[in-house]
Design an enzyme around this catalytic site. Structure first.
Site, PDB file in Angstrom:
ATOM      1  N   THR A  16       0.805  -1.216   0.000  1.00  0.00           N
ATOM      2  CA  THR A  16       0.000   0.000   0.000  1.00  0.00           C
ATOM      3  C   THR A  16       0.837   1.263   0.000  1.00  0.00           C
ATOM      4  O   THR A  16       0.497   2.251  -0.653  1.00  0.00           O
ATOM      5  CB  THR A  16      -0.938   0.009   1.234  1.00  0.00           C
ATOM      6  OG1 THR A  16      -1.795  -1.136   1.177  1.00  0.00           O
ATOM      7  CG2 THR A  16      -1.799   1.254   1.272  1.00  0.00           C
ATOM      8  N   ASP A  60       2.103  -7.870  -4.074  1.00  0.00           N
ATOM      9  CA  ASP A  60       1.315  -7.793  -2.859  1.00  0.00           C
ATOM     10  C   ASP A  60       1.992  -8.678  -1.820  1.00  0.00           C
ATOM     11  O   ASP A  60       2.475  -9.772  -2.136  1.00  0.00           O
ATOM     12  CB  ASP A  60      -0.111  -8.298  -3.124  1.00  0.00           C
ATOM     13  CG  ASP A  60      -1.043  -8.056  -1.952  1.00  0.00           C
ATOM     14  OD1 ASP A  60      -0.886  -8.759  -0.925  1.00  0.00           O
ATOM     15  OD2 ASP A  60      -1.913  -7.178  -2.054  1.00  0.00           O
ATOM     16  N   SER A  61       2.032  -8.224  -0.578  1.00  0.00           N
ATOM     17  CA  SER A  61       2.767  -8.985   0.439  1.00  0.00           C
ATOM     18  C   SER A  61       2.170 -10.369   0.675  1.00  0.00           C
ATOM     19  O   SER A  61       2.848 -11.266   1.169  1.00  0.00           O
ATOM     20  CB  SER A  61       2.822  -8.210   1.752  1.00  0.00           C
ATOM     21  OG  SER A  61       1.564  -8.165   2.382  1.00  0.00           O
ATOM     22  N   GLN A 280      -1.152 -19.484  21.218  1.00  0.00           N
ATOM     23  CA  GLN A 280      -2.079 -18.725  20.381  1.00  0.00           C
ATOM     24  C   GLN A 280      -2.226 -17.289  20.870  1.00  0.00           C
ATOM     25  O   GLN A 280      -2.664 -16.422  20.120  1.00  0.00           O
ATOM     26  CB  GLN A 280      -3.461 -19.382  20.383  1.00  0.00           C
ATOM     27  CG  GLN A 280      -3.504 -20.739  19.732  1.00  0.00           C
ATOM     28  CD  GLN A 280      -4.884 -21.376  19.795  1.00  0.00           C
ATOM     29  OE1 GLN A 280      -5.879 -20.711  20.087  1.00  0.00           O
ATOM     30  NE2 GLN A 280      -4.945 -22.668  19.528  1.00  0.00           N
TER      31      GLN A 280
END
Length: 343
Positions: A16, A60-61, A280
């Site tokens: 971006t 794009d990453s 997590q």
């Protein structure tokens, strides 16, 4: 801090931050980095010499892969002696993954490699791109006694510089998109630019930088959830050529204790697959054996990821799998901090 002029290489990979909005159509188009100074006149106020380069085909990453990591490392390697610091412009979605693996690919790094990006395009009226870019260049240019002050891979976003392999993207909308809950910022930008020097990695400038360009992507991330069933997990863990698994577990490293679950993990480890236990939670650490629900994991040889992020665990595993280490050596090295990625 006394200002010293530095040579900075700005590397655009995609994302971006490298887009501008066409004022007539409103569509986004790639930014011409050959016109960088004319589009961002504030850069002329910096006391540094700034050069630019770009991937031949910016991406794009989300499409980043091992070959892109190697391409980026080679750009830095080929220009390492000519520049005092490097700023990598990268899409924010996978920035933590890329920045983490790059930190392992450079051993004895003595110069800053700072990743940054933005949530809004550089041509948007409300963009966060200009501040992120300008401050990243300032940070990459800091010197003390003619040597770079920062000598590691960092990630700068919204007023904070973090150790890259400690970061996770936590928000897709806010400008404060990244967090490092297990390690404090390396620098903070306010009225003054404050570098927290006690948090910086200390390099030995007498040692030559070593670049590692062999990586393995035979890796799987498995997120444990209540009710995960045996047949699904058997399919995942039985994938051909699988060499490493990052097991995202509950809390401080806890999982199911059903016999089938433990036996399946044990069989997988006996097959030569390395299993890493990471939490997590975005903060905190794995402590296998703290509760009964993780004691059996420890007994069968699951490797503790301690307080490493999933992103850094992926990068570290890619790096170590390429070394073809024995299971005990792999475990010992993985559980040891190599680039400040774990406590």
């Amino acid at each position: 801090m006394k200002k010293e002029i530095s040579n900075i290489l700005l590397i655009y990979t995609g994302g971006t931050i490298g887009m501008i909005k066409d004022p007539e159509s409103g569509t986004l188009k790639a930014f011409n980095f050959n016109e960088l100074l004319s589009n961002i006149p504030e850069l002329k106020l910096l006391d540094h010499n700034i050069s630019t380069t770009s991937f031949e085909e910016p991406i794009d990453s989300s499409d980043m892969n091992i070959q892109h990591y190697i391409n980026l490392v080679e750009i830095i390697e080929n220009n390492y002696e000519e520049y005092d610091g490097f700023v990598v412009l990268h899409g924010s979605d996978t920035m933590s993954y890329t920045a983490s693996v790059i930190s392992f690919m450079f051993e004895n790094l003595t110069k800053p490699i700072i990743f940054t990006g933005s949530q809004l395009p550089i041509g948007d009226l409300r963009t966060d791109a200009k501040e992120n870019l300008i401050t990243s260049i300032q940070l990459a240019g800091f010197k003390r006694n003619h040597h770079p002050l920062i000598q590691e891979v960092g990630l700068y976003f919204e007023y904070k510089l973090y150790r890259a392999n400690r970061t996770t993207k936590i928000n897709s909308e806010h400008f404060e998109a990244f967090e490092s809950l297990n390690f404090p910022p390396l620098a903070e930008s306010g009225v003054n630019l404050k570098i927290n020097e006690t948090n910086l990695l200390k390099s030995n400038r007498r040692k030559k930088v070593i670049v590692h360009k062999e990586l393995s992507d035979d890796i799987l991330i498995v997120k444990i959830f209540p009710g995960i069933n045996r047949s699904t997990l058997e399919q995942l863990l039985g994938i051909k050529n699988l060499r490493g698994i990052i097991l995202e577990t509950f809390g401080s490293g806890n999982t199911k204790t059903d016999d089938w679950f433990i036996d399946l993990l044990k069989e997988t480890i006996n097959r030569g697959v390395h299993i890493i236990n990471v939490t997590q939670c975005i903060g905190g650490s794995v402590e296998m054996g703290k509760y009964a629900t993780s004691e059996k994991l420890k007994e069968i040889g699951v490797i503790s990821g301690k307080d490493i992020t999933t992103e850094a665990a992926v990068g570290k595993m890619m790096y170590l799998l390429a070394k073809n280490l024995g299971p005990n050596v792999f475990k010992t090295i993985f559980e040891t901090s190599l680039r400040g990625e774990m406590n």
